[in-house]
Design an enzyme around this catalytic site. Sequence first.
Site, mmCIF file in Angstrom:
data_model
loop_
_atom_site.group_PDB
_atom_site.id
_atom_site.type_symbol
_atom_site.label_atom_id
_atom_site.label_comp_id
_atom_site.label_asym_id
_atom_site.label_seq_id
_atom_site.Cartn_x
_atom_site.Cartn_y
_atom_site.Cartn_z
ATOM 1 N N LYS A 51 1.320 9.740 -2.085
ATOM 2 C CA LYS A 51 0.024 9.167 -2.490
ATOM 3 C C LYS A 51 0.219 8.185 -3.645
ATOM 4 O O LYS A 51 -0.327 7.072 -3.635
ATOM 5 C CB LYS A 51 -0.947 10.295 -2.893
ATOM 6 C CG LYS A 51 -1.447 11.096 -1.686
ATOM 7 C CD LYS A 51 -2.205 12.362 -2.054
ATOM 8 C CE LYS A 51 -2.558 13.130 -0.770
ATOM 9 N NZ LYS A 51 -3.206 14.420 -1.000
ATOM 10 N N GLN A 79 -4.519 18.171 -5.965
ATOM 11 C CA GLN A 79 -3.872 18.585 -4.721
ATOM 12 C C GLN A 79 -4.127 20.069 -4.466
ATOM 13 O O GLN A 79 -3.964 20.910 -5.347
ATOM 14 C CB GLN A 79 -2.356 18.297 -4.819
ATOM 15 C CG GLN A 79 -1.584 18.537 -3.530
ATOM 16 C CD GLN A 79 -1.969 17.603 -2.396
ATOM 17 O OE1 GLN A 79 -2.433 16.488 -2.616
ATOM 18 N NE2 GLN A 79 -1.773 18.046 -1.170
ATOM 19 N N ASP A 109 -11.662 12.620 -2.562
ATOM 20 C CA ASP A 109 -11.416 13.534 -1.438
ATOM 21 C C ASP A 109 -12.708 13.791 -0.653
ATOM 22 O O ASP A 109 -12.655 14.214 0.500
ATOM 23 C CB ASP A 109 -10.927 14.891 -1.969
ATOM 24 C CG ASP A 109 -9.405 15.032 -1.982
ATOM 25 O OD1 ASP A 109 -8.756 14.457 -1.094
ATOM 26 O OD2 ASP A 109 -8.893 15.724 -2.887
HETATM 27 N N1 GUN Z 1 -4.122 19.489 0.601
HETATM 28 C C1 GUN Z 1 -3.995 19.217 1.926
HETATM 29 N N2 GUN Z 1 -4.750 18.153 2.268
HETATM 30 C C2 GUN Z 1 -5.374 17.745 1.141
HETATM 31 C C3 GUN Z 1 -6.277 16.681 0.858
HETATM 32 O O1 GUN Z 1 -6.689 15.905 1.732
HETATM 33 N N3 GUN Z 1 -6.678 16.587 -0.430
HETATM 34 C C4 GUN Z 1 -6.265 17.445 -1.401
HETATM 35 N N4 GUN Z 1 -6.735 17.273 -2.628
HETATM 36 N N5 GUN Z 1 -5.428 18.448 -1.163
HETATM 37 C C5 GUN Z 1 -4.981 18.587 0.099
#
Ligand code: GUN
Length: 292
Positions: free
Chosen positions: A53, A97, A120
């Site tokens: 990311k 995350q 998100d």
């Molecule tokens: N863990 C797995 N997928 C995601 C996501 O799309 N966002 C976040 N913050 N954590 C995740």
Amino acid sequence: MTAQIINGTLLSQQLRADVSRRAAALAAEGAQPGLAVILVGSSPASQVYVRNKVKACEDNGVYSVLEKYDADMSEAALLERIAVLNRDARIHGILVQLPLPPQIDAHKVIEAIAAEKDVDGFHVSNAGLLMTGQPLFRPCTPYGVMKMLESIDYRVRGAHAVVVGASNIVGKPQAMLLLQAGATVTICNSKTRDLGHHTRQADILVVATGKRNIVTADMIKPGAVVIDVGMNRDDNDKLCGDVDFANAKEVAGFITPVPGGVGPMTITMLLVNTLEAAERKAASQPERASKQ
Ligand code: GUN
């Protein structure tokens, strides 16, 4: 029949080029988009995700900060970091995350993120806006799936979409976006009886369970669009999805591979959401942006 492959890497490149262009335009006004990514603990999978990311931000003109904390971080300390980032004018998006260690209540953490920085789209206010048909942020993975359907000019309106998996991150928001686009939607979950009975009715089949080979070729309607959100390892430790790709591609009309399908799209839509957050902020403060 062999399915057409929907190439998420290629589609991502096209969308990221647009992000780069718009991010540069904002930066020229002193309003470069900024994303903060928080990782608590050292799960290898999460480390890879957050690294990808942050790298995508760097490659596309989005400012980013990565904050890494030990697995024993307290909930109060994490909430305090979020409060600081909520006030930070360089930061337009905050991503914590998931999953989080057990001493931290993920719901509390998500609710602490300012809704206008919740890239998100997990905050209850953003989930509510999505449910009532006025989304501010669309959750990244389901948003990427909609872009993939758009890329093949698929007519979602009137189609029967079956979503396998009912998580807050993928399944539920995916169902909402498909519904909003006019599909008739079935959501299956881990208790669903005779999964194949449902999946065989799908014109669009989105599979997001984290269970390798949960969907096999005999569970797919000939010609269907099959979108595989899974990210698993096979017996040789190679990445694979939730769908038995080798056999499914002989039945489906379109199919996404793993890797190179939904994965890159998720990160791309995170960039899009961060960019749009920055664009909204700049539009609400035009004078301030040009003076910075
Ligand atoms: N863990 C797995 N997928 C995601 C996501 O799309 N966002 C976040 N913050 N954590 C995740």
